[in-house]
Design an enzyme around this catalytic site. Structure first.
Site, PDB file in Angstrom:
ATOM      1  CB  SER A  45      17.736  47.260 -47.727  1.00  0.00           C
ATOM      2  OG  SER A  45      19.118  46.971 -47.637  1.00  0.00           O
ATOM      3  CE1 TYR A  73      17.811  46.261 -42.558  1.00  0.00           C
ATOM      4  CE2 TYR A  73      18.992  45.171 -44.346  1.00  0.00           C
ATOM      5  CZ  TYR A  73      18.455  46.314 -43.785  1.00  0.00           C
ATOM      6  OH  TYR A  73      18.559  47.508 -44.460  1.00  0.00           O
ATOM      7  CE  LYS A 107      15.044  46.819 -44.608  1.00  0.00           C
ATOM      8  NZ  LYS A 107      14.195  47.959 -44.299  1.00  0.00           N
TER       9      LYS A 107
END
Length: 139
Positions: free
Chosen positions: A14, A27, A31
């Site tokens: 991401s 998150y 990533k």
């Protein structure tokens, strides 16, 4: 892949693996882990002819993103992302991500390994917050 001395591993990360913006730490950490694993595996598996890369897209207006930003319609979501885009006049579509994946998985990318490819309209190469500062000063 190791026995045949050829292959390609392609991860999805991401834009959060390249820059920091208001997303949950878990998150972002996941990533960054994908991006780090990409580099590590590219070194480890390179001796076997196996390429390892990942792609880090900017926000693509999908149903999941629409829900995350308040159930806005696709057009409104695209406008929200476009405001801070560096490369104007484009809209990132799922197909753009797919094209990048197809390229990295193809023999045309035979010499590319260990790359975290940003598919982000150049967003990650510029700090757009200066625009907010100037806008605030002109009010």
């Amino acid at each position: 892949m190791v026995p045949v001395k050829k292959g390609c591993i392609l991860f999805t990360a991401s834009l959060a693996s390249k820059i920091s913006f208001g997303l949950p730490h878990a998150y972002k950490a996941s990533k960054h882990t994908v991006a780090g694993l990409t580099k590590s595996l590219s070194v480890e598996l390179g001796e076997h002819g196996i390429r390892v890369n990942c792609i880090s897209p900017n926000g693509i207006v999908t149903p999941m993103l629409q829900k995350a930003i308040g159930n806005v319609d696709k057009k409104k979501g695209e406008e929200m992302i476009a405001v801070s885009a560096v490369l104007k006049g484009t809209v990132l579509e799922p197909e753009d991500f797919a094209h990048a994946a197809l390229y990295l998985a193809s023999d045309e990318a035979k010499f590319i390994s260990g790359v975290n490819l940003a598919v982000d309209e150049a967003y990650s190469v510029s700090n757009q917050s200066w625009k907010i500062g100037f806008a605030a000063l002109s009010e």
